[in-house]
Design an enzyme around this catalytic site. Structure first.
Site, PDB file in Angstrom:
ATOM      1  N   HIS A 130       0.862  -1.182   0.000  1.00  0.00           N
ATOM      2  CA  HIS A 130       0.000   0.000   0.000  1.00  0.00           C
ATOM      3  C   HIS A 130       0.900   1.235   0.000  1.00  0.00           C
ATOM      4  O   HIS A 130       1.989   1.223   0.569  1.00  0.00           O
ATOM      5  CB  HIS A 130      -0.880  -0.040   1.253  1.00  0.00           C
ATOM      6  CG  HIS A 130      -1.924   1.030   1.334  1.00  0.00           C
ATOM      7  ND1 HIS A 130      -1.623   2.342   1.649  1.00  0.00           N
ATOM      8  CD2 HIS A 130      -3.271   0.983   1.165  1.00  0.00           C
ATOM      9  CE1 HIS A 130      -2.732   3.053   1.665  1.00  0.00           C
ATOM     10  NE2 HIS A 130      -3.746   2.271   1.365  1.00  0.00           N
ATOM     11  N   ASP A 203       2.639  -2.964   9.166  1.00  0.00           N
ATOM     12  CA  ASP A 203       1.416  -2.217   8.884  1.00  0.00           C
ATOM     13  C   ASP A 203       0.255  -3.188   9.104  1.00  0.00           C
ATOM     14  O   ASP A 203      -0.019  -4.040   8.269  1.00  0.00           O
ATOM     15  CB  ASP A 203       1.452  -1.708   7.448  1.00  0.00           C
ATOM     16  CG  ASP A 203       0.136  -1.049   7.010  1.00  0.00           C
ATOM     17  OD1 ASP A 203      -0.830  -1.058   7.789  1.00  0.00           O
ATOM     18  OD2 ASP A 203       0.081  -0.552   5.871  1.00  0.00           O
ATOM     19  N   GLN A 206      -5.067  -3.639   8.115  1.00  0.00           N
ATOM     20  CA  GLN A 206      -6.113  -4.556   7.665  1.00  0.00           C
ATOM     21  C   GLN A 206      -6.182  -5.826   8.495  1.00  0.00           C
ATOM     22  O   GLN A 206      -7.003  -6.701   8.212  1.00  0.00           O
ATOM     23  CB  GLN A 206      -5.888  -4.926   6.191  1.00  0.00           C
ATOM     24  CG  GLN A 206      -5.970  -3.757   5.233  1.00  0.00           C
ATOM     25  CD  GLN A 206      -7.358  -3.142   5.150  1.00  0.00           C
ATOM     26  OE1 GLN A 206      -8.339  -3.715   5.626  1.00  0.00           O
ATOM     27  NE2 GLN A 206      -7.460  -1.967   4.554  1.00  0.00           N
ATOM     28  N   LYS A 229     -10.115   1.766  10.585  1.00  0.00           N
ATOM     29  CA  LYS A 229     -10.137   0.388  10.092  1.00  0.00           C
ATOM     30  C   LYS A 229     -10.612  -0.579  11.178  1.00  0.00           C
ATOM     31  O   LYS A 229     -10.873  -1.747  10.904  1.00  0.00           O
ATOM     32  CB  LYS A 229      -8.741  -0.049   9.645  1.00  0.00           C
ATOM     33  CG  LYS A 229      -8.058   0.860   8.654  1.00  0.00           C
ATOM     34  CD  LYS A 229      -8.693   0.828   7.288  1.00  0.00           C
ATOM     35  CE  LYS A 229      -7.816   1.576   6.281  1.00  0.00           C
ATOM     36  NZ  LYS A 229      -8.436   1.685   4.955  1.00  0.00           N
ATOM     37  N   CYS A 370      -4.992   2.564  -3.598  1.00  0.00           N
ATOM     38  CA  CYS A 370      -3.708   3.094  -3.116  1.00  0.00           C
ATOM     39  C   CYS A 370      -2.628   2.014  -3.120  1.00  0.00           C
ATOM     40  O   CYS A 370      -1.772   1.969  -2.230  1.00  0.00           O
ATOM     41  CB  CYS A 370      -3.849   3.704  -1.718  1.00  0.00           C
ATOM     42  SG  CYS A 370      -4.918   5.144  -1.661  1.00  0.00           S
TER      43      CYS A 370
END
Length: 409
Positions: A130, A203, A206, A229, A370
């Site tokens: 991303h 990261d 998600q 999120k 993205c």
């Protein structure tokens, strides 16, 4: 024959929502339905709706809202306590170490830009990330990009080869793809980085709404995610990780709160989270993230995982039965996925598909998410369609999507 919106194809084992979310009863315009239809929100990966429990906690905090870290008054003390307790709640939620620093930011992108300002060396990163976990590193001029391979195992081998080729300070990876939902093995990646003297940043934007995470157990050095999120409102994110780089780097923002003592000629900066949280912080955002963490732990990640698994299997089976639909995958062995599925529809642009679904009261995402390099690598430089879901999703939502896609045959 055209499928009827309100009469989905028969698929056994109805699945209900796991937890109430704000907006679950919203109706939207739909073709052939003058009074509108219930909105099927299948865009959780972009922004998950706030949990009702989060909205309730937020409303309570608003009633006693005042300046944080700045006042002796009762409401200032209450607000400051809530803010600092939110920090501890987040640390527990992600299984942080006792000495890990928890910095509240604006979002995942902000967290990674903060991380980019503290890393004392090269950063190894995949080409399929991303943009939030790509552009902050490439902008520093110290990013070493590794090309992903057809399998996860081969990709890990390529990362190890790069780390072994020259010293690097950090390996930065995304836990779960926002395009395909495929999950990378975090403990293996952490071990790989540490073998070659690097730290690892994950990261987890998600991942954390779908899986339990343990920074300490997995060996993660830094972890970032966004409130929006994880069923909290927009405007707050988190960076959790080892304190030494954070304490030795210049403050991310210069201003009040980050400074311990100021004269015209000099300034002494705080250590810890305050060093990088200049200005009045987003107290309500922090409280909302903490409330979401508490509620997700109450629901239980075992239950969330089972709910996701049933729905993603239902969706995958339905998409496989539609010959004009082409699912996207980054890896041949990417069997472990969170509740995200991206696809294209032969003969239709992604925007046309999304607009068709919208006309049926179904919300999805279309575009390049993205993640332009990944979409190009998968052979879809013009984008795709993404359906994603969470604790508020039902089997009826999934079936409505499948029926609407069948209409495009």
């Amino acid at each position: 024959m055209t499928a009827v919106l309100d009469a989905p194809v028969c698929r056994p084992s109805s699945v209900l929502a796991l937890a109430p979310v704000v907006g679950a009863d919203v109706t939207v315009p739909a073709t052939g339905h003058s009074g509108g239809v219930a909105y099927a929100n299948l865009d959780y990966a972009a922004s998950a709706p706030a949990l009702t429990a989060v909205a309730d906690r937020l409303a309570g905090a608003l009633a006693e809202y005042a300046s944080v870290h700045r006042g002796a008054g009762h409401l200032s003390q209450v607000t400051t306590a809530r803010y600092e307790q939110a920090r501890e709640t987040v640390r527990t939620f992600v299984g942080g170490r006792a000495d890990d620093t928890v910095v509240f930011t604006r979002n995942t992108t902000d967290s990674i830009n903060l991380a980019a300002s503290i890393v004392p060396g090269d950063v190894v990163v995949l080409d399929i990330e991303h943009h939030a976990n790509l552009l902050p590193w490439t902008r520093t001029g110290r990013a070493r990009i590794v090309e992903s391979q057809s399998t996860i195992d081969a990709t890990l081998a390529a990362l190890e080869d790069e780390l072994a080729s020259a010293p690097a300070a950090l390996l930065a990876v995304t836990a779960a793809s926002n395009v395909t939902g495929e999950v990378l093995p975090l403990a293996r990646l952490a071990g790989l980085a540490h073998r070659h003297g690097a730290r690892i940043l994950v990261d987890a934007a998600q991942l954390v709404a779908h899986r339990g995470v343990s920074i300490a157990s997995f060996g993660i050095d830094y972890l970032v995610f966004s409130g929006h999120k994880v069923y909290a409102p927009f405007g707050a994110g988190v960076l959790v990780g080892r304190p030494d780089w954070l304490d030795s780097a210049p403050p991310y923002l210069a201003g009040g709160g980050a400074s311990a003592d100021v004269s015209i000629d000099d300034v002494a900066w705080h250590a810890g989270a305050a060093r990088h949280e200049a200005g009045s912080p987003n107290v309500l955002g922090a409280v909302s993230i903490a409330a979401a963490a508490d509620e997700l732990r109450r629901v239980g990640f075992e239950n969330i995982g089972a709910h996701d698994d049933v729905l993603i299997r239902r969706l995958d089976a339905g998409l496989a039965a539609l010959p004009h639909v082409r699912p996207l995958r980054a890896f041949d062995d990417g069997l472990d996925r969170v509740a995200i599925a991206s696809f294209t529809v032969v003969g239709h642009t992604p925007r046309a598909v999304a607009e068709h679904l919208s006309s049926r009261g179904i919300g999805v995402r279309d575009g390049k998410f993205c993640a332009h390099p990944l979409l190009a690598k998968l052979g879809h430089p013009d984008g795709a369609v993404r359906a994603s879901f969470g604790v508020g999703t039902t089997s009826d939502d999934v079936d409505r999507l499948l029926n609407a896609l069948a209409d495009l045959a």
